[in-house]
Design a protein around this motif. Structure first.
Motif, PDB file in Angstrom:
ATOM      1  N   ILE A 101      21.905 116.561 -45.859  1.00 43.71           N
ATOM      2  CA  ILE A 101      22.971 117.528 -46.093  1.00 43.71           C
ATOM      3  C   ILE A 101      22.364 118.843 -46.586  1.00 43.71           C
ATOM      4  CG2 ILE A 101      25.012 118.044 -47.508  1.00 43.71           C
ATOM      5  CD1 ILE A 101      25.645 115.959 -45.537  1.00 43.71           C
ATOM      6  N   GLN A 124      25.445 123.894 -47.718  1.00 47.16           N
ATOM      7  CA  GLN A 124      26.844 124.096 -47.339  1.00 47.16           C
ATOM      8  C   GLN A 124      27.585 122.776 -47.136  1.00 47.16           C
ATOM      9  OE1 GLN A 124      24.254 125.924 -45.676  1.00 47.16           O
ATOM     10  NE2 GLN A 124      24.644 127.432 -47.310  1.00 47.16           N
ATOM     11  N   GLN A 165      26.788 120.495 -44.898  1.00 42.12           N
ATOM     12  CA  GLN A 165      26.792 120.112 -43.494  1.00 42.12           C
ATOM     13  C   GLN A 165      25.571 119.266 -43.156  1.00 42.12           C
ATOM     14  OE1 GLN A 165      29.439 120.882 -41.510  1.00 42.12           O
ATOM     15  NE2 GLN A 165      30.279 121.697 -43.429  1.00 42.12           N
ATOM     16  N   THR A 175      22.169 118.053 -41.769  1.00 42.07           N
ATOM     17  CA  THR A 175      20.971 118.840 -41.476  1.00 42.07           C
ATOM     18  C   THR A 175      19.777 117.921 -41.313  1.00 42.07           C
ATOM     19  OG1 THR A 175      19.706 120.776 -42.182  1.00 42.07           O
ATOM     20  CG2 THR A 175      20.226 119.145 -43.872  1.00 42.07           C
ATOM     21  N   GLU A 178      29.958 110.073 -41.904  1.00 45.57           N
ATOM     22  CA  GLU A 178      29.771 111.331 -41.196  1.00 45.57           C
ATOM     23  C   GLU A 178      28.306 111.549 -40.820  1.00 45.57           C
ATOM     24  OE1 GLU A 178      30.649 116.129 -41.668  1.00 45.57           O
ATOM     25  OE2 GLU A 178      30.843 114.820 -43.405  1.00 45.57           O
ATOM     26  N   THR A 225      26.872 111.688 -37.045  1.00 45.63           N
ATOM     27  CA  THR A 225      26.290 112.935 -36.559  1.00 45.63           C
ATOM     28  C   THR A 225      24.793 112.825 -36.315  1.00 45.63           C
ATOM     29  OG1 THR A 225      27.949 114.155 -37.834  1.00 45.63           O
ATOM     30  CG2 THR A 225      26.044 115.398 -37.041  1.00 45.63           C
TER      31      THR A 225
END
Length: 418
Positions: A233, A236, A238, A240, A383, A387
């Motif tokens: 993460i 932000q 998100q 990574t 998540e 992802t």
């Protein structure tokens, strides 16, 4: 084992995850169960409609997967049945009603929970057993109640750190873990040297490593990458990836001791069968697969790290609160505590083929299992696994199957997240 909820996104996330995984990290797949599936899943349990009862009695409803059915003719079933009977004796007037739900598919525990919360809240379970991915999904869908303020047991030092972390969602405790599972290194000990081989020894002894490289969960990749300090993460919040540890991981996949057959394996089951048929192999496997049979010629160890430290990932089954009657929550928590007692878990997890999430419940002679449990990190969030798991999978297949450049594949992986 509530915060801001992004319901629509996570329902969508759950649907995708369910299509590509198998337990131990069976992710959620919330769809409404069909009547036929619901009937089959609950064949050995009480009817869904609450039975009439007198004013002095209470019914505490529990939902379990078939493998934990207390009426099953197994040692684990007998132990759980006796434990539930003992709890009822301690609380005269309390009736513990067990219902069995499928662990996955349309009639799964999570899907049934979602459906009941919308159509018949009075039939919701007061206590439900959920895998850690399902606990996360159910919490983010607003289907569970926190246990904070109802118990302090999760704060007891007698938990492996992975178990305590898995019981928390967004820093709030939502359950009590009762059955753990860890990713491990499976090998056949050399009579002259019982210690687990490292990667260099595999090269020297011409032993090949197998793992499910074509599994979108990418458990081994996530484990090794995480052990090297790789980030999941960014600032932000998100998903990574860090280029250096990812490149090192992909370079490792091109080692001579990595069997080319890994690209054919998509599941733990396939790896287990291949390991049993091939003497000159070691494997990456979930501990529960080994504990279910415990072959005499094999042993488990933490996964050797690419740098200094070994690694493992962990998941768990967790007791959680889902009932619509707040008056029953203290009783449900009391039962969860009773079923999470260290002495009980020592016997029950051994019979059920899982690892106890509490150190005092693990046989002191099982030093390897204790070491694995100590180094294990919680599996990444749903998540992250959705992802990044497929990115890790595709990258692994590229460097093993196509002999692509690890650095070039790593750069492409990073660009896919932009």
């Amino acid at each position: 084992m509530k915060k801001t909820v992004r319901i629509a996104y996570f329902v969508f996330l759950s649907l995708i995850l369910a299509a590509c995984t198998s337990f131990p990290y069976n992710p959620p797949s919330p769809t409404t169960p069909t009547p036929e599936e619901e009937s089959a899943a609950a064949a050995t349990t009480a009817p869904e409609t609450p039975a009439p009862q007198d004013e002095a009695s209470q019914t505490l409803r529990i939902w379990l997967p078939p493998e934990f059915d207390p009426v099953a003719e197994t040692d684990a079933g007998a132990l759980l049945r006796a434990r539930l009977d003992e709890f009822e004796k301690r609380r005269p007037g309390l009736n513990v009603e067990v219902r069995i739900k499928a662990p996955e598919g349309q009639a799964s525990l999570l899907n049934a929970l979602n459906a009941a919360s919308q159509a018949a809240p009075s039939t919701l379970p007061d206590l439900i057993a959920l895998t850690s991915p399902d606990l996360e999904a159910a919490t983010l869908q607003g289907l569970l109640h926190p246990i904070d303020g109802l118990t302090t047991l999760i704060d007891d030092p007698d938990w492996f750190s992975y178990a305590r972390e898995l019981a928390h969602i967004q820093n709030t405790a939502y359950g009590l873990p009762f059955a753990g599972d860890t990713l491990a290194f499976l090998y056949r000990p050399n009579p002259e040297n019982l210690s687990a081989p490292n990667w260099e020894m595999l090269q020297e002894q011409e032993i090949q490593l197998i793992f499910p490289a074509d599994n979108p969960q990418s458990d081994l990749g996530l484990c090794l990458y995480n052990a090297m300090g790789g980030s999941f993460i960014n600032e932000q919040g998100q998903p990574t990836l860090d280029e250096e540890p990812l490149t090192e991981l992909l370079t490792f996949y091109q080692s001579e001791f990595i069997s080319p057959a890994v690209t054919q394996y998509q599941s733990d089951e396939q790896v287990w069968e291949a390991y049993r048929l091939q003497d000159s192999t070691v494997a990456i496997i979930w501990a529960s697969r080994y504990l279910d049979e415990m072959p005499a010629d094999s042993a488990l160890a933490p996964i050797p790290g690419l740098e200094a430290e070994s690694c493992s990932l962990a998941t768990a089954w967790i007791w959680a609160l889902a009932g619509s009657n707040p008056d029953l929550q203290p009783v449900a928590v009391e039962l969860a505590e009773f079923l999470s007692d260290s002495d009980f878990l020592a016997a029950w997890t051994a019979s059920a083929g899982y690892l106890p999430p509490r150190p005092t419940a693990l046989d002191s002679a099982q030093t390897a299992l204790h070491e694995i449990s100590l180094v294990a990190q919680p599996i990444p969030s749903n998540e992250i696994r959705l992802t990044l798991g497929t990115i890790f999978r595709d990258a692994a297949l590229s460097v093993v199957q196509e002999h692509a450049s690890p650095s070039a594949v790593a750069q492409s992986a990073l660009e896919s997240l932009e």
